[in-house]
Design a protein around this motif. Structure first.
Motif, PDB file in Angstrom:
ATOM      1  N   TRP A  24     -21.734  19.536 -17.485  1.00 45.17           N
ATOM      2  CA  TRP A  24     -22.244  18.433 -16.674  1.00 45.17           C
ATOM      3  C   TRP A  24     -21.732  17.088 -17.202  1.00 45.17           C
ATOM      4  O   TRP A  24     -21.400  16.199 -16.410  1.00 45.17           O
ATOM      5  N   ASN A  25     -21.650  16.936 -18.502  1.00 44.81           N
ATOM      6  CA  ASN A  25     -21.104  15.702 -19.063  1.00 44.81           C
ATOM      7  C   ASN A  25     -19.640  15.539 -18.675  1.00 44.81           C
ATOM      8  O   ASN A  25     -19.190  14.430 -18.344  1.00 44.81           O
ATOM      9  N   ALA A  26     -18.884  16.631 -18.723  1.00 45.97           N
ATOM     10  CA  ALA A  26     -17.475  16.569 -18.338  1.00 45.97           C
ATOM     11  C   ALA A  26     -17.334  16.220 -16.862  1.00 45.97           C
ATOM     12  O   ALA A  26     -16.433  15.472 -16.465  1.00 45.97           O
ATOM     13  N   SER A  27     -18.231  16.765 -16.043  1.00 45.49           N
ATOM     14  CA  SER A  27     -18.200  16.448 -14.618  1.00 45.49           C
ATOM     15  C   SER A  27     -18.462  14.959 -14.388  1.00 45.49           C
ATOM     16  O   SER A  27     -17.796  14.310 -13.566  1.00 45.49           O
ATOM     17  N   PHE A  28     -19.399  14.412 -15.153  1.00 52.14           N
ATOM     18  CA  PHE A  28     -19.707  12.987 -15.029  1.00 52.14           C
ATOM     19  C   PHE A  28     -18.492  12.152 -15.436  1.00 52.14           C
ATOM     20  O   PHE A  28     -18.118  11.189 -14.747  1.00 52.14           O
ATOM     21  N   ARG A  29     -17.853  12.518 -16.557  1.00 52.91           N
ATOM     22  CA  ARG A  29     -16.680  11.761 -17.022  1.00 52.91           C
ATOM     23  C   ARG A  29     -15.524  11.856 -16.029  1.00 52.91           C
ATOM     24  O   ARG A  29     -14.754  10.915 -15.855  1.00 52.91           O
ATOM     25  N   ALA A  30     -15.409  13.037 -15.378  1.00 56.00           N
ATOM     26  CA  ALA A  30     -14.306  13.225 -14.427  1.00 56.00           C
ATOM     27  C   ALA A  30     -14.574  12.547 -13.089  1.00 56.00           C
ATOM     28  O   ALA A  30     -13.675  12.480 -12.241  1.00 56.00           O
TER      29      ALA A  30
ATOM     30  N   MET B 109     -11.378  26.902  -0.340  1.00 55.64           N
ATOM     31  CA  MET B 109     -10.453  26.523  -1.416  1.00 55.64           C
ATOM     32  C   MET B 109      -9.453  25.480  -0.928  1.00 55.64           C
ATOM     33  O   MET B 109      -9.143  24.513  -1.629  1.00 55.64           O
ATOM     34  N   ARG B 110      -8.956  25.666   0.281  1.00 56.54           N
ATOM     35  CA  ARG B 110      -8.000  24.692   0.831  1.00 56.54           C
ATOM     36  C   ARG B 110      -8.686  23.335   1.042  1.00 56.54           C
ATOM     37  O   ARG B 110      -8.099  22.281   0.779  1.00 56.54           O
ATOM     38  N   ALA B 111      -9.942  23.360   1.498  1.00 55.41           N
ATOM     39  CA  ALA B 111     -10.687  22.114   1.676  1.00 55.41           C
ATOM     40  C   ALA B 111     -10.924  21.429   0.334  1.00 55.41           C
ATOM     41  O   ALA B 111     -10.858  20.196   0.230  1.00 55.41           O
ATOM     42  N   LEU B 112     -11.174  22.213  -0.702  1.00 56.11           N
ATOM     43  CA  LEU B 112     -11.373  21.644  -2.032  1.00 56.11           C
ATOM     44  C   LEU B 112     -10.085  21.013  -2.547  1.00 56.11           C
ATOM     45  O   LEU B 112     -10.118  19.966  -3.198  1.00 56.11           O
ATOM     46  N   ALA B 113      -8.948  21.640  -2.234  1.00 53.03           N
ATOM     47  CA  ALA B 113      -7.658  21.063  -2.639  1.00 53.03           C
ATOM     48  C   ALA B 113      -7.449  19.697  -1.991  1.00 53.03           C
ATOM     49  O   ALA B 113      -6.867  18.789  -2.602  1.00 53.03           O
ATOM     50  N   ASP B 114      -7.921  19.539  -0.763  1.00 50.64           N
ATOM     51  CA  ASP B 114      -7.828  18.229  -0.106  1.00 50.64           C
ATOM     52  C   ASP B 114      -8.781  17.224  -0.765  1.00 50.64           C
ATOM     53  O   ASP B 114      -8.441  16.048  -0.913  1.00 50.64           O
ATOM     54  N   ALA B 115      -9.967  17.700  -1.148  1.00 50.13           N
ATOM     55  CA  ALA B 115     -10.963  16.799  -1.743  1.00 50.13           C
ATOM     56  C   ALA B 115     -10.586  16.383  -3.160  1.00 50.13           C
ATOM     57  O   ALA B 115     -10.900  15.262  -3.592  1.00 50.13           O
ATOM     58  N   VAL B 116      -9.925  17.276  -3.888  1.00 52.06           N
ATOM     59  CA  VAL B 116      -9.488  16.987  -5.260  1.00 52.06           C
ATOM     60  C   VAL B 116      -7.979  17.213  -5.319  1.00 52.06           C
ATOM     61  O   VAL B 116      -7.510  18.296  -5.655  1.00 52.06           O
ATOM     62  N   PRO B 117      -7.168  16.212  -4.963  1.00 53.53           N
ATOM     63  CA  PRO B 117      -5.713  16.373  -4.973  1.00 53.53           C
ATOM     64  C   PRO B 117      -5.202  16.742  -6.353  1.00 53.53           C
ATOM     65  O   PRO B 117      -5.807  16.414  -7.378  1.00 53.53           O
ATOM     66  N   VAL B 118      -4.062  17.420  -6.388  1.00 54.94           N
ATOM     67  CA  VAL B 118      -3.520  17.871  -7.666  1.00 54.94           C
ATOM     68  C   VAL B 118      -3.177  16.696  -8.579  1.00 54.94           C
ATOM     69  O   VAL B 118      -3.288  16.806  -9.806  1.00 54.94           O
ATOM     70  N   ALA B 119      -2.785  15.567  -7.995  1.00 50.05           N
ATOM     71  CA  ALA B 119      -2.476  14.402  -8.830  1.00 50.05           C
ATOM     72  C   ALA B 119      -3.725  13.919  -9.565  1.00 50.05           C
ATOM     73  O   ALA B 119      -3.655  13.521 -10.746  1.00 50.05           O
ATOM     74  N   GLU B 120      -4.872  13.956  -8.892  1.00 49.45           N
ATOM     75  CA  GLU B 120      -6.122  13.564  -9.530  1.00 49.45           C
ATOM     76  C   GLU B 120      -6.565  14.609 -10.548  1.00 49.45           C
ATOM     77  O   GLU B 120      -6.997  14.282 -11.654  1.00 49.45           O
ATOM     78  N   LEU B 121      -6.458  15.878 -10.185  1.00 45.87           N
ATOM     79  CA  LEU B 121      -6.889  16.953 -11.074  1.00 45.87           C
ATOM     80  C   LEU B 121      -6.115  16.927 -12.390  1.00 45.87           C
ATOM     81  O   LEU B 121      -6.698  17.038 -13.482  1.00 45.87           O
ATOM     82  N   SER B 122      -4.803  16.776 -12.301  1.00 47.90           N
ATOM     83  CA  SER B 122      -3.961  16.882 -13.491  1.00 47.90           C
ATOM     84  C   SER B 122      -4.022  15.649 -14.387  1.00 47.90           C
ATOM     85  O   SER B 122      -3.478  15.665 -15.490  1.00 47.90           O
ATOM     86  N   ARG B 123      -4.688  14.586 -13.941  1.00 44.99           N
ATOM     87  CA  ARG B 123      -4.842  13.410 -14.811  1.00 44.99           C
ATOM     88  C   ARG B 123      -5.768  13.697 -15.987  1.00 44.99           C
ATOM     89  O   ARG B 123      -5.767  12.960 -16.975  1.00 44.99           O
TER      90      ARG B 123
END
Length: 468
Positions: A279-285, A230-244
């Motif tokens: 899967w479509n949402a994953s592609f858009r993100a 989970m911590r590694a995933l937080a590094d891979a997907v920063p909160v600034a990117e996630l919350s966009r």
């Protein structure tokens, strides 16, 4: 940890009968792998041991009983042929269960130093390159009238007598519960202070305080086995990117894709239309589903509510904005620990309840939400240490946090300190005291291969617990 049934056709001639449900019988008593775990941990029953190669095995510490996935005992201390070793122990009914259960490809078993079974290996049977000890002949030779009905599995490991007296228990004998509780609170404060120092070091490497806070919350969502992924995933997907991403589904899909956990086919819980939308949402993100990333997750034996897919739905709800949760928890007045805890619980519960927005429409309303125990763990392990970075008195908020679920380490430490017949009210209901149990375990019992021989806890307990 394995639970696969014993195959009737595999019984040696000396134990010809097996139960109808596939478990072996000895002297008319049905028994299971758990009985063997009890036999290993109880020095009164455990026989003199030798490896199948003839080397003597001396058990200095049978290890801590693991109640979750992975090896049966952690951090055992043994000598094999006089050579000291420390690591994990795996228990099976038959040696072939090691490969039958897929342990050879599971990294959790890399630290196993001893494989313990009841039956010896079959002719030409493959075995891992780990020392093997078999119990059947040794046990019956040393205890000719041994029967598994001597073992009540429900009383282990907490009510089993230790193989030696613990000096810490002598130091706390007769100490009033209130004094023992205050001593645990002192240890709990030390644990929070240590966590705060560790957070300060991580914060220096983080992009922002909100990113560091996000990583800590993600780690607590992962429980013990999945905290690091989970911590590694937080590094891979920063909160600034996630919350966009304004859509909960897109935030969820971004996390799933980056974690390699996107479902690949429809099922009873993943309808076809939802699978396509995900899967479509994953592609858009912009998430790339990387199958290799899935290897870092521990999924064996995980209860459905604790599965990383559910926890990532919770994360998608908690971090709908970059700093909303961070600011809301920081804004709570801190003059009253109980009032602070009540409001913090409400904030986390309400935020997590929105996880359902990322899940299929027919999921239960509470899917993705987090229960009281996990919220309490989140507050004591992440929020309070984080607040302590800027407020030296924030640790006092822990006094208002109810206890979380008892872990194996907490139970073992409480047993060692207070004995098998102690009143758990000394520490249950108080997250701070339960953190104290963990800190004592980490600083004393788990810190040395021969902890009791070198332990300073007895004198420390006497000083802390004696009324002034």
């Amino acid at each position: 940890m394995s639970t696969a049934p014993f195959e009737a056709a595999a019984c040696p001639a000396c134990f010809p009968r097996c139960s109808r449900i596939g478990e072996p019988i000895l002297n008319g008593v049905w028994w299971s792998e758990r009985h063997l775990q009890c036999l290993w941990t109880d020095a009164r029953l455990r026989p003199e041991l030798f490896t199948t190669g003839g080397l003597p095995v001396e058990v200095l510490d049978a290890g801590m009983w693991n109640g979750s996935a992975g090896p049966d005992f952690h951090n055992a201390v043994i000598r094999i042929g006089g050579e000291p070793r420390k690591g994990d122990v795996e228990i099976h009914i038959h040696p072939g269960d090691w490969f039958a259960h897929g342990h050879e490809t599971d990294p959790r078993y890399d630290r196993v130093i001893l494989h313990v079974t009841w039956f010896p290996p079959r002719p030409h049977e493959s075995q891992p390159e780990i020392p093997l000890v078999t119990l059947a002949d040794a046990t019956l030779a040393q205890h000719p009238h041994f029967s598994f009905d001597q073992i009540d599995p429900d009383t282990y490991p907490w009510n089993a007598h230790p193989d030696r007296d613990r000096p810490c228990r002598d130091a706390l004998a007769g100490v009033p519960a209130d004094d023992a509780g205050r001593w645990l609170e002192t240890a709990g404060q030390a644990r929070i202070n240590r966590k705060t120092r560790e957070l300060a070091e991580r914060l220096q490497r983080a992009a922002s305080p909100t990113q560091s806070f996000y990583a800590e919350i993600m780690a607590t969502l992962g429980l013990r086995n999945n905290a690091a992924p989970m911590r590694a995933l937080a590094d891979a997907v920063p909160v600034a990117e996630l919350s966009r991403h304004s859509s909960a589904l897109e935030r969820y899909a971004l996390l799933l894709g980056s974690a390699g956990l996107l479902p690949r086919e429809e099922s009873a819980t993943v309808p076809g239309d939802y699978l396509v939308a995900l899967w479509n949402a994953s592609f858009r993100a912009g998430a790339l589903d990387v199958p290799e990333a899935a290897r870092r997750w521990y999924l064996s034996g995980v209860r459905p509510p604790n599965h990383p897919r559910m926890r990532l739905a919770t994360a998608a709800a908690l971090f709908a904005t970059e700093d909303g949760l961070y600011r809301a928890l920081h804004a709570i007045p801190r003059n009253d620990p109980k009032a602070w805890t009540k409001e913090a619980i409400c904030i986390l519960r309400e935020a997590a309840q929105r996880a359902g927005e990322a899940l299929p429409a027919d999921h239960p309303p509470a899917a993705g939400a987090i229960g009281p125990d996990r919220i309490h763990a989140m507050l004591i392990n992440a929020v309070v240490p984080f607040l302590s970075l800027e407020d030296a008195n924030a640790w006092k908020l822990a006094a208002g946090i109810p206890g979380e679920s008892l872990s194996a380490s907490m139970r073992e430490m409480a047993f060692r300190l207070f004995g098998g017949d102690h009143n758990p009210a000394i520490y249950t209901g108080s997250a701070l005291r339960m953190q104290g149990l963990l800190e004592i375990w980490k600083g004393y019992c788990g810190a040395s291969e021969h902890a009791c021989a070198t332990c300073r806890l007895a004198s420390a307990a006497q000083d802390r617990a004696t009324p002034r």
